[in-house]
Design a protein around this motif. Sequence first.
Motif, short mmCIF file in Angstrom:
data_model
loop_
_atom_site.label_atom_id
_atom_site.label_comp_id
_atom_site.label_asym_id
_atom_site.label_seq_id
_atom_site.Cartn_x
_atom_site.Cartn_y
_atom_site.Cartn_z
N LEU A 8 3.05 2.69 3.06
CA LEU A 8 2.16 2.67 4.22
C LEU A 8 2.10 1.28 4.84
CD1 LEU A 8 -0.79 4.82 2.82
CD2 LEU A 8 1.09 5.55 4.31
N ALA A 9 2.22 0.25 4.00
CA ALA A 9 2.20 -1.13 4.50
C ALA A 9 2.79 -2.07 3.45
CB ALA A 9 0.78 -1.56 4.85
N ASP A 13 14.63 -1.10 -0.16
CA ASP A 13 14.79 -0.39 1.12
C ASP A 13 13.91 0.86 1.18
OD1 ASP A 13 16.60 -2.28 1.98
OD2 ASP A 13 18.36 -1.13 1.38
N ILE A 14 13.82 1.56 0.05
CA ILE A 14 12.99 2.77 0.01
C ILE A 14 11.51 2.43 0.20
CG2 ILE A 14 12.19 4.68 -1.46
CD1 ILE A 14 14.99 4.66 -2.75
N ILE A 15 11.06 1.38 -0.49
CA ILE A 15 9.66 0.95 -0.37
C ILE A 15 9.36 0.52 1.07
CG2 ILE A 15 7.94 -0.76 -1.09
CD1 ILE A 15 9.58 -0.83 -3.82
N ILE A 29 0.87 -1.18 0.00
CA ILE A 29 0.00 0.00 0.00
C ILE A 29 0.90 1.23 0.00
CG2 ILE A 29 -1.80 1.29 1.21
CD1 ILE A 29 -2.63 -1.31 2.58
N LEU A 30 0.86 1.98 -1.09
CA LEU A 30 1.66 3.20 -1.19
C LEU A 30 0.81 4.43 -0.82
CD1 LEU A 30 3.61 2.69 -4.55
CD2 LEU A 30 4.46 2.33 -2.22
N SER A 80 6.15 -5.95 -7.07
CA SER A 80 7.02 -6.81 -7.88
C SER A 80 8.46 -6.74 -7.40
CB SER A 80 6.92 -6.44 -9.36
OG SER A 80 7.67 -5.29 -9.68
N ILE A 81 8.89 -5.56 -6.97
CA ILE A 81 10.25 -5.38 -6.47
C ILE A 81 10.43 -6.08 -5.13
CG2 ILE A 81 11.89 -3.66 -5.60
CD1 ILE A 81 10.61 -1.73 -7.75
N ILE A 82 9.47 -5.91 -4.24
CA ILE A 82 9.55 -6.55 -2.93
C ILE A 82 9.57 -8.08 -3.08
CG2 ILE A 82 8.35 -6.95 -0.75
CD1 ILE A 82 9.62 -4.19 -0.92
#
Length: 205
Positions: free
Chosen positions: A71-72, A64-66, A38-39, A142-144
Motif C-alpha cells: 500500500l505504501a 519488485d513485488i513489494i 504498509i502491506l 528489511s528487504i526494501i
Amino acid sequence: MNFEFEQAAYAKGYQAVCGIDEVGRGPLIGPVCAAAVILNPEDEIKGLNDSKKLTEKKREILFDIIMERALAVGIGFASSEEIDEINILQATFLAMKRACESLPQKADFALVDGNKFPSQLGIQGEAIVKGDGKSPSIAAASIIAKVSRDRLMVELDREYPQYGFAAHKGYPTAAHYRALDEFGEIEGYRKTFLRKYYAKRKSTE
C-alpha cells in the motif's frame, strides 16, 4: 509468518500499520538505510522473510513485488557524517524517521524490528525482537532496506572497483581491510568506525 501483530494493531482502531527495519549498522562506509512498508493484510506476499535469510536473487525479486503490491513504501537514509556526529544508534532512528515520513500514505502505528522503539517516529507502535522473522510488514521493510543499500554500494563499486564494495557491501571483511590498507580512505567512510581499526593496526606495527 502471519499478520498477527498488524491485525492486533488494526483491532485497536489504528488505520495504517507500517513495518520498519534497517540495514547497514555494521559497515565501515556508506549510510544506514531504513524502510517503512504498509502491506495489505488481504494481499499476502509469499516468501517474505528476514532479508539476511534470503538470497540476493530472491531479495531482488521480492523487492519488485513489494514495490508493486504494498500500500505504501518509504525509504530513509542517514549519512556517514551523521553516523559520526550522533552515533550509529541515533542515526538508525533518524533513518527510520525519514523512512516513515516518506511514506506516501501516513502510518499511525509502527512495528519496529529490535528492542527499542524510536520515539522520534512521532506515532504509536512497538518494538519486536527479531521482528523481521515474525511480521510480514517488518520482513518487507528489511528487504526494501537491504536491496536499496546494496544497490548504493554496487554504484560505489563502479566508481571505486579496487575496494570490492559490490562483494562485501562495505562490511569489515579481510578483503575490505586489505583494500583499505592499500588504497586508503575515500569519501563516505565512517571515521568513528575506523578509529578502532587504525588504533589496532598501529599497535601491531
